[in-house]
Design a protein around this motif. Structure first.
Motif, short mmCIF file in Angstrom:
data_model
loop_
_atom_site.label_atom_id
_atom_site.label_comp_id
_atom_site.label_asym_id
_atom_site.label_seq_id
_atom_site.Cartn_x
_atom_site.Cartn_y
_atom_site.Cartn_z
N UNK A 221 7.18 3.93 2.68
CA UNK A 221 7.46 4.47 4.01
C UNK A 221 6.37 5.43 4.49
N UNK A 222 5.63 6.01 3.57
CA UNK A 222 4.60 7.00 3.93
C UNK A 222 3.28 6.64 3.26
N UNK A 223 2.60 5.58 3.72
CA UNK A 223 1.39 5.11 3.03
C UNK A 223 0.15 5.96 3.29
N UNK A 224 0.13 6.72 4.39
CA UNK A 224 -1.08 7.46 4.76
C UNK A 224 -1.11 8.83 4.09
N UNK A 225 -2.35 9.35 3.89
CA UNK A 225 -2.57 10.71 3.40
C UNK A 225 -3.55 11.37 4.36
N UNK A 226 -3.06 12.36 5.15
CA UNK A 226 -3.93 12.96 6.17
C UNK A 226 -4.43 14.36 5.79
#
Length: 311
Positions: A221-226
């Protein structure tokens, strides 16, 4: 073999498992394996993951080698059961829904016919666990609870009274089981199914749990790392830190107790308590023996200081 109609089942089609049409038929409906997950009985899918799958927020995982194995072996196991029960015919299962409850999906491996009339279903299973306790004695109804849930859901959808279960165990042993319809259990399943579908309509996912599939779902559900930091509350930080420290302490305690039992066993191969295997000593390639815990350890509270001293 050809697909057949059943008393309350409406045949949607006969598509290969995993095909686009098969997935389309399952959208918005609950099948037997789904119901095991709804009740928290599935070893593979948690209620949390199932909810997000049905909501379209994550995708089905690719077919595993174990699932592929079962697919390839299914026809042979089905033919074995047919040879053992020549008084019956077997029709292909297909994908069905209940004639009045469109949400209730059934994908039986086969429909059992007698004199051309449907009298039950056939379910074919393979079990890769080398554990004789996974299934009860052949000829009984003692099957794993998640399979029982699946089968009762199918019987309820199709209006049939009996399920025949053919199993090939990890020891390449054929077994058969018979499960009969239970109206009270089926009603409870429908009640839970409707609650689950309501939770989808109201966008209310289930609570988190300790299942591996729940953690995998959160990752998807949360694939990105910003790079943006998140400030936790004290309760959030303390809950995780406490659990992590408890885990490390539990690992150390387990290693201590493993050493105690390995020493207690000496040269013995197996350690038991009241007939239950607590652990075995094994060796690979001629190396030093190591301790392996039993597959189904009993839930035993730790002894009190007085009990430990008396022992």
């Amino acid at each position: 073999m050809t697909a057949t109609q059943t008393p309350t089942g409406r045949l949607l089609g006969t598509w290969p498992d995993g095909s686009a049409d098969w997935h389309a038929a399952r959208a918005g409906r609950l099948g037997g394996s789904d119901m095991a997950a709804v009740l928290g009985r599935s070893p593979w899918t948690s209620p949390y993951r199932l909810w997000h799958l049905k909501a379209g927020r994550v995708q089905e995982e690719p077919t595993t080698p174990e699932q592929a194995r079962g697919h390839y072996l299914e026809d042979g196991i089905r033919r074995w059961w047919g040879d053992q029960n020549p008084e019956f015919e077997i029709s292909t299962g297909g994908t069905y829904v209940h004639a009045e409850r469109d949400y209730q999906l059934a994908n039986p491996d086969g429909i059992v016919l007698e004199g051309g009339e449907p009298v039950g279903i056939l379910e074919v299973k393979t079990d890769g666990q080398d554990d004789p306790d996974t299934w009860g004695k052949s000829g009984t109804d003692e099957i794993p609870l998640y399979y029982r849930t699946q089968i009762l859901w199918y019987l309820d959808a199709l209006g049939l009274e009996v399920a025949h279960v053919a199993v090939l165990t990890a020891r390449l042993e054929f077994r058969h089981y018979t499960v009969r319809y239970d109206a009270d259990e089926a009603a409870a399943l429908r009640f839970r199914a409707e609650l689950f579908l309501d939770s989808l309509a109201f966008n209310a996912p289930p609570d988190f749990d300790g299942a591996t599939s729940t953690y995998q779902t959160v990752r998807e559900l949360h694939p990105a790392i910003d790079g943006t930091p998140v400030e936790l509350t004290y309760a959030e930080a303390a809950a995780y830190c406490s659990a992590k420290h408890a885990l490390e302490a539990a690992k150390e305690r387990e290693l201590y107790e493993r050493s105690v039992l390995a020493d207690r066993m000496g040269s013995a191969k197996k350690a038991t308590y009241c007939g239950v295997t607590i652990g075995t000593r094994q060796s690979r390639g001629g190396g030093d023996p190591f301790f392996v815990a039993g597959r189904k350890l009993p839930d035993m509270p730790a002894p009190t200081a007085q009990e430990a001293e008396a022992a």
